[in-house]
Design an enzyme around this catalytic site. Structure first.
Site, PDB file in Angstrom:
ATOM      1  N   HIS A  72       1.892   1.853   8.111  1.00  0.00           N
ATOM      2  CA  HIS A  72       0.311   1.944   8.565  1.00  0.00           C
ATOM      3  C   HIS A  72      -1.014   3.023   8.989  1.00  0.00           C
ATOM      4  CE1 HIS A  72       3.205  -0.598  11.351  1.00  0.00           C
ATOM      5  NE2 HIS A  72       2.619  -1.187  10.408  1.00  0.00           N
ATOM      6  N   TYR A 201       1.657   0.681  21.673  1.00  0.00           N
ATOM      7  CA  TYR A 201       1.333   0.713  22.895  1.00  0.00           C
ATOM      8  C   TYR A 201       0.726   0.749  23.838  1.00  0.00           C
ATOM      9  CZ  TYR A 201       4.159   4.693  20.299  1.00  0.00           C
ATOM     10  OH  TYR A 201       4.927   5.012  18.775  1.00  0.00           O
ATOM     11  N   PRO A 293      11.337   8.450  23.666  1.00  0.00           N
ATOM     12  CA  PRO A 293      10.877   7.856  22.949  1.00  0.00           C
ATOM     13  C   PRO A 293       9.468   7.703  22.579  1.00  0.00           C
ATOM     14  CG  PRO A 293      11.821   6.026  24.085  1.00  0.00           C
ATOM     15  CD  PRO A 293      12.123   7.180  24.609  1.00  0.00           C
ATOM     16  N   LYS A 297       9.500  10.702  18.160  1.00  0.00           N
ATOM     17  CA  LYS A 297       9.789  11.800  17.598  1.00  0.00           C
ATOM     18  C   LYS A 297      11.127  11.938  17.241  1.00  0.00           C
ATOM     19  CE  LYS A 297       5.886  12.787  16.602  1.00  0.00           C
ATOM     20  NZ  LYS A 297       5.021  12.434  15.382  1.00  0.00           N
ATOM     21  N   TYR A 385       1.056  12.827  16.429  1.00  0.00           N
ATOM     22  CA  TYR A 385       1.806  11.303  16.153  1.00  0.00           C
ATOM     23  C   TYR A 385       1.819  11.464  14.708  1.00  0.00           C
ATOM     24  CZ  TYR A 385       3.335   5.939  16.541  1.00  0.00           C
ATOM     25  OH  TYR A 385       3.612   5.970  16.560  1.00  0.00           O
TER      26      TYR A 385
END
Ligand code: APR
Ligand code: PHB
Length: 390
Positions: A72, A201, A293, A297, A385
């Site tokens: 992605h 998210y 979560p 990570k 990220y």
């Protein structure tokens, strides 16, 4: 029995360490209390940082990852019924790779079996001694027999509930933690992902939600739920309805539902143990730290510990230098705390807390606006990220 490094635990940390040491010609034996099938049956996350993908390739287990993973460019953040794309590739040059932790573990297990390397599964009563002596020993029961594994070093890769961290004297161990007043109910289903191009998210007054995937035909979804909830409280129908309510109209419209093939509830917490070394014992992965979560990570932090530890042990055996070993705990913890901070911050930002007041809700929205509208804030998020540089 004798080896150079005894590794406790055949999860991703232990197996990856075993693989990196093997490629460097260092002997290591893995001791695991579960069977290989049981280890592989655990459903865990599946988003890999670029540094993790690079480490798996360097360990010689990147071939299937390369073939089957989904890459992605970024992630979606949804709030106020609007999706906002954070273009991680444009902001950092790195990408986000979707590939299940179970698949990473399977690739490592296959590589280890393929090289005929020693792994003792289904052992019991593991206990450790000699960490501050001239040699360390891992004791365990196997098939009713008492076994002794003498070694130079022990790598505690046995997760949060393992024996390794508990082998550090209590007065030498410092523990830090946060428990969050909610959990995640996660569903795995053989349906095409609602947002195949990006993990999504969602922040919503009803609670957090997450859309992820394992492949273009297998999806992984989560919704925030009270910590007191049990799986029985969540029928598939209730789960899909609640998920759709928390997503923006477009993503909800793309949602294809189906029967869950796995459904579980996980508590959210942050935990760090210091130090990550006690004499001849080193801790890596969940044995030393747990992240909520939200930042994806857990596995990535375990891989970064193992990378640092493998480099230190290779330096010890190859160059007879202990600089890496002596600074392992401090260097690993510096990275651990940065990743803990990111995961804690993302959890506070994206979840709905029972005691958040109107001012708190406005702060969350303003933080989300800042994150999605200010390039410097998007870039900082994207750098965390995608994975911090070593
Ligand atoms: N003796 C031998 N093996 C043990 C013992 C013990 N006393 N206690 C635990 N183990 C084994 C467990 O059965 C498990 O297979 O150690 C392994 C630890 O694996 P994980 O818990 O997966 O931990 P780690 O390898 O560090 O991986 C961290 O897992 O939980 C996720 O989010 C986390 O993604 C992260 C990753
Ligand atoms: C997952 O794919 O299971 C996943 C993805 C992102 C997260 C957590 C879990 O933050």
């Amino acid at each position: 029995m004798r080896t150079q490094v005894a590794i406790i635990g055949a999860g991703p940390s232990g197996l990856l360490l075993g693989q990196l040491l093997h490629r460097a010609g260092i002997d290591a034996v893995i001791i695991e209390r579960q069977s290989a099938e049981r280890v592989l049956s655990r459903i865990r996350a599946g988003i890999l940082e670029q540094t993790t993908v690079d480490t798996l390739h360097a360990a010689g287990v990147g071939e299937r990852l390369q073939r089957e993973s989904i890459v992605h460019d970024g992630i979606n953040i949804v709030y106020d019924n609007q999706p906002h794309f954070i273009d991680v590739r444009a902001l950092t040059g790195a990408v986000v790779t979707a590939y299940g932790q179970t698949e990473v573990t399977r690739d490592l297990m296959d590589a280890r079996a393929g090289s005929g390397l020693p792994t003792h599964y289904e052992v019991e009563e593991v206990w450790l001694e000699g960490m501050t002596g001239s040699k360390a020993v891992a004791h365990f029961q196997q098939h009713g027999e008492t076994r002794r594994m003498e070694c130079d070093y022990i790598a505690g890769c046995d997760g949060f509930h393992g024996v390794s961290r508990r082998s550090i004297p209590e007065d030498r161990l410092r523990e830090f933690g946060r428990a969050y007043p909610f959990g995640w109910i996660g569903v795995l289903a053989d349906v095409p992902p609602a947002s195949p191009h990006a993990v999504t998210y969602a922040h919503h007054a009803r609670g957090f939600a997450l859309c992820s995937m394992r492949s273009l035909t297998r999806s992984r979804y989560y919704v925030q739920c009270p910590s007191s909830d049990r799986v029985e409280d969540w029928s598939d129908a209730r789960f899909w309805d609640e998920l759709a309510l928390r997503l923006d109209a477009r993503t909800a419209g793309e949602l294809i539902t189906g029967p869950s093939i796995d459904k579980s509830i996980a508590p959210l917490r942050s935990y760090v143990a210091e130090p990550m070394r006690w004499g001849r014992l080193f801790l890596a992965g969940d044995a030393a730290h747990i992240v909520p979560p939200t930042g994806a990570k857990g596995l990535n932090l375990a891989v970064s510990d193992v990378r640092l530890l493998a480099e230190a042990l290779i330096e010890h055996y190859r160059e007879r230098s202990d600089a890496g070993i002596d600074s392992y705990s401090q260097r690993a913890l510096r990275r651990v705390w940065k990743v803990e901070r990111f995961s804690w911050w993302a959890t506070l930002l994206l979840h709905t807390f029972p005691d958040t007041d109107d001012f708190g809700r406005r702060m969350q929205e303003a933080e989300l606006d800042t994150l999605t509208q200010l390039e410097s804030a998007s870039r900082s998020f994207a750098e965390h990220y995608a994975g911090l540089a070593f």
